[in-house]
Design a protein around this motif. Structure first.
Motif, PDB file in Angstrom:
ATOM      1  N   HIS A  31       0.750  -1.165  -0.083  1.00  0.00           N
ATOM      2  CA  HIS A  31       0.019   0.043   0.066  1.00  0.00           C
ATOM      3  C   HIS A  31       0.896   1.390  -0.077  1.00  0.00           C
ATOM      4  O   HIS A  31       0.598   2.144  -0.575  1.00  0.00           O
ATOM      5  CB  HIS A  31      -0.792   0.022   1.268  1.00  0.00           C
ATOM      6  N   TYR A  32       1.851   1.300   0.816  1.00  0.00           N
ATOM      7  CA  TYR A  32       2.867   2.564   0.836  1.00  0.00           C
ATOM      8  C   TYR A  32       3.698   2.768  -0.144  1.00  0.00           C
ATOM      9  O   TYR A  32       3.985   3.934  -0.914  1.00  0.00           O
ATOM     10  CB  TYR A  32       3.574   2.571   2.484  1.00  0.00           C
ATOM     11  N   ALA A  33       4.151   1.525  -0.637  1.00  0.00           N
ATOM     12  CA  ALA A  33       5.119   1.685  -1.990  1.00  0.00           C
ATOM     13  C   ALA A  33       4.337   2.176  -3.198  1.00  0.00           C
ATOM     14  O   ALA A  33       4.745   2.788  -3.891  1.00  0.00           O
ATOM     15  CB  ALA A  33       5.690   0.249  -2.217  1.00  0.00           C
ATOM     16  N   THR A  34       2.972   1.559  -3.331  1.00  0.00           N
ATOM     17  CA  THR A  34       2.175   2.017  -4.387  1.00  0.00           C
ATOM     18  C   THR A  34       1.811   3.624  -4.217  1.00  0.00           C
ATOM     19  O   THR A  34       1.910   4.550  -5.205  1.00  0.00           O
ATOM     20  CB  THR A  34       0.733   1.340  -4.414  1.00  0.00           C
ATOM     21  N   GLY A  35       1.558   4.122  -2.942  1.00  0.00           N
ATOM     22  CA  GLY A  35       1.345   5.347  -2.864  1.00  0.00           C
ATOM     23  C   GLY A  35       2.324   6.299  -3.081  1.00  0.00           C
ATOM     24  O   GLY A  35       2.368   7.415  -3.607  1.00  0.00           O
ATOM     25  N   ALA A  36       3.666   5.593  -2.717  1.00  0.00           N
ATOM     26  CA  ALA A  36       5.067   6.703  -2.800  1.00  0.00           C
ATOM     27  C   ALA A  36       5.083   6.588  -4.278  1.00  0.00           C
ATOM     28  O   ALA A  36       5.573   7.844  -4.816  1.00  0.00           O
ATOM     29  CB  ALA A  36       6.047   5.932  -2.115  1.00  0.00           C
ATOM     30  N   ALA A  37       5.160   5.541  -4.948  1.00  0.00           N
ATOM     31  CA  ALA A  37       5.335   5.476  -6.482  1.00  0.00           C
ATOM     32  C   ALA A  37       4.443   6.541  -7.357  1.00  0.00           C
ATOM     33  O   ALA A  37       4.714   7.186  -8.038  1.00  0.00           O
ATOM     34  CB  ALA A  37       5.141   3.985  -6.940  1.00  0.00           C
ATOM     35  N   MET A  38       3.064   6.410  -6.809  1.00  0.00           N
ATOM     36  CA  MET A  38       2.030   7.511  -7.520  1.00  0.00           C
ATOM     37  C   MET A  38       2.362   8.854  -6.899  1.00  0.00           C
ATOM     38  O   MET A  38       2.239   9.713  -8.079  1.00  0.00           O
ATOM     39  CB  MET A  38       0.686   6.902  -6.834  1.00  0.00           C
ATOM     40  N   GLY A  39       2.901   8.944  -5.871  1.00  0.00           N
ATOM     41  CA  GLY A  39       3.261  10.468  -5.571  1.00  0.00           C
ATOM     42  C   GLY A  39       4.430  10.765  -6.183  1.00  0.00           C
ATOM     43  O   GLY A  39       4.453  12.200  -6.657  1.00  0.00           O
ATOM     44  N   ALA A  40       5.349  10.022  -6.351  1.00  0.00           N
ATOM     45  CA  ALA A  40       6.450  10.499  -7.052  1.00  0.00           C
ATOM     46  C   ALA A  40       6.033  10.886  -8.511  1.00  0.00           C
ATOM     47  O   ALA A  40       6.546  11.915  -9.087  1.00  0.00           O
ATOM     48  CB  ALA A  40       7.491   9.222  -7.191  1.00  0.00           C
ATOM     49  N   GLY A  41       5.372   9.988  -9.118  1.00  0.00           N
ATOM     50  CA  GLY A  41       4.826  10.535 -10.591  1.00  0.00           C
ATOM     51  C   GLY A  41       4.065  11.851 -10.596  1.00  0.00           C
ATOM     52  O   GLY A  41       4.182  12.718 -11.375  1.00  0.00           O
ATOM     53  N   TYR A  42       3.261  11.875  -9.737  1.00  0.00           N
ATOM     54  CA  TYR A  42       2.338  13.174  -9.529  1.00  0.00           C
ATOM     55  C   TYR A  42       3.350  14.334  -9.297  1.00  0.00           C
ATOM     56  O   TYR A  42       3.009  15.420 -10.067  1.00  0.00           O
ATOM     57  CB  TYR A  42       1.497  13.015  -8.254  1.00  0.00           C
ATOM     58  N   GLY A  43       4.362  14.235  -8.491  1.00  0.00           N
ATOM     59  CA  GLY A  43       5.109  15.456  -8.196  1.00  0.00           C
ATOM     60  C   GLY A  43       5.867  15.763  -9.421  1.00  0.00           C
ATOM     61  O   GLY A  43       6.049  16.946  -9.617  1.00  0.00           O
ATOM     62  N   PHE A  44       6.592  14.751 -10.285  1.00  0.00           N
ATOM     63  CA  PHE A  44       7.263  15.097 -11.361  1.00  0.00           C
ATOM     64  C   PHE A  44       6.260  15.755 -12.372  1.00  0.00           C
ATOM     65  O   PHE A  44       6.651  16.832 -12.848  1.00  0.00           O
ATOM     66  CB  PHE A  44       7.633  13.441 -11.894  1.00  0.00           C
ATOM     67  N   VAL A  45       5.176  15.248 -12.652  1.00  0.00           N
ATOM     68  CA  VAL A  45       4.327  15.875 -13.586  1.00  0.00           C
ATOM     69  C   VAL A  45       3.933  17.235 -13.115  1.00  0.00           C
ATOM     70  O   VAL A  45       3.851  18.072 -14.232  1.00  0.00           O
ATOM     71  CB  VAL A  45       3.083  15.015 -14.031  1.00  0.00           C
TER      72      VAL A  45
END
Length: 171
Positions: free
Chosen positions: A80-94
């Motif tokens: 759950h947390y790894a998925t959230g961190a990965a989605m957050g990284a993409g969101y922050g980049f974009v």
């Protein structure tokens, strides 16, 4: 920076802020889900949770065996947390490149994650049944959970100085 000046995009900083925001948003989403279950009732289950199944798949791929029953909850939380961190990284980049991506204070992104992850990828990967097998209440629960995720992600990203926050502060 003066009014009207543009700040250069910093995608790495955005990814870092997004990763941390994704972790915070995952926590907020879990807290919301606990409150929902206490007040409205837990959504119906169709087998083991998707995070448990995903943890097993990762464990088999890395270690050649499934997660031990005593470790299932912790492994599912890690997913759950790894998925959230990965989605957050993409969101922050974009968001560093396209700040309008954060319109709606992250709730649009939360809706996108509901559609992309819950409704499409999780069933496609065999981690849950098709979306048509769940009640409207369960769909509402998933969508509301991801709205919380998106808003918490955007709030944390802004607190950590993402592009949009810096632009507003300089105006």
């Amino acid at each position: 920076m003066g009014k009207g000046s543009k700040r250069r995009a910093r995608p790495i900083r955005g990814m870092i802020a997004g990763t941390l925001g994704g972790l915070a948003a995952s926590w907020a989403m879990s807290a919301f889900q606990k409150q929902w279950a206490a007040r409205v009732g837990a959504p119906e289950a169709n087998g083991a949770p998707a995070t448990h199944k995903a943890a097993d798949r990762v464990s088999v791929a890395l270690r050649g065996k499934r997660v031990a029953p005593r470790d299932k909850k912790a492994a599912a939380e890690a997913v759950h947390y790894a998925t959230g961190a990965a989605m957050g990284a993409g969101y922050g980049f974009v968001n560093e490149i396209t700040p309008r991506f954060s319109r709606g204070f992250g709730t649009g992104f939360g809706t996108l994650t509901t559609a992309l992850i819950d409704q499409y990828l999780v069933p496609k990967m065999g981690l849950a049944k098709s979306a048509k097998n769940y009640s409207a209440k369960t769909h509402l629960y998933g969508w509301a959970s991801h709205l919380i995720f998106g808003a918490a992600l955007e709030g944390t990203r802004r607190l950590l100085g993402g592009r949009r926050a810096a632009r507003k502060a300089s105006a």
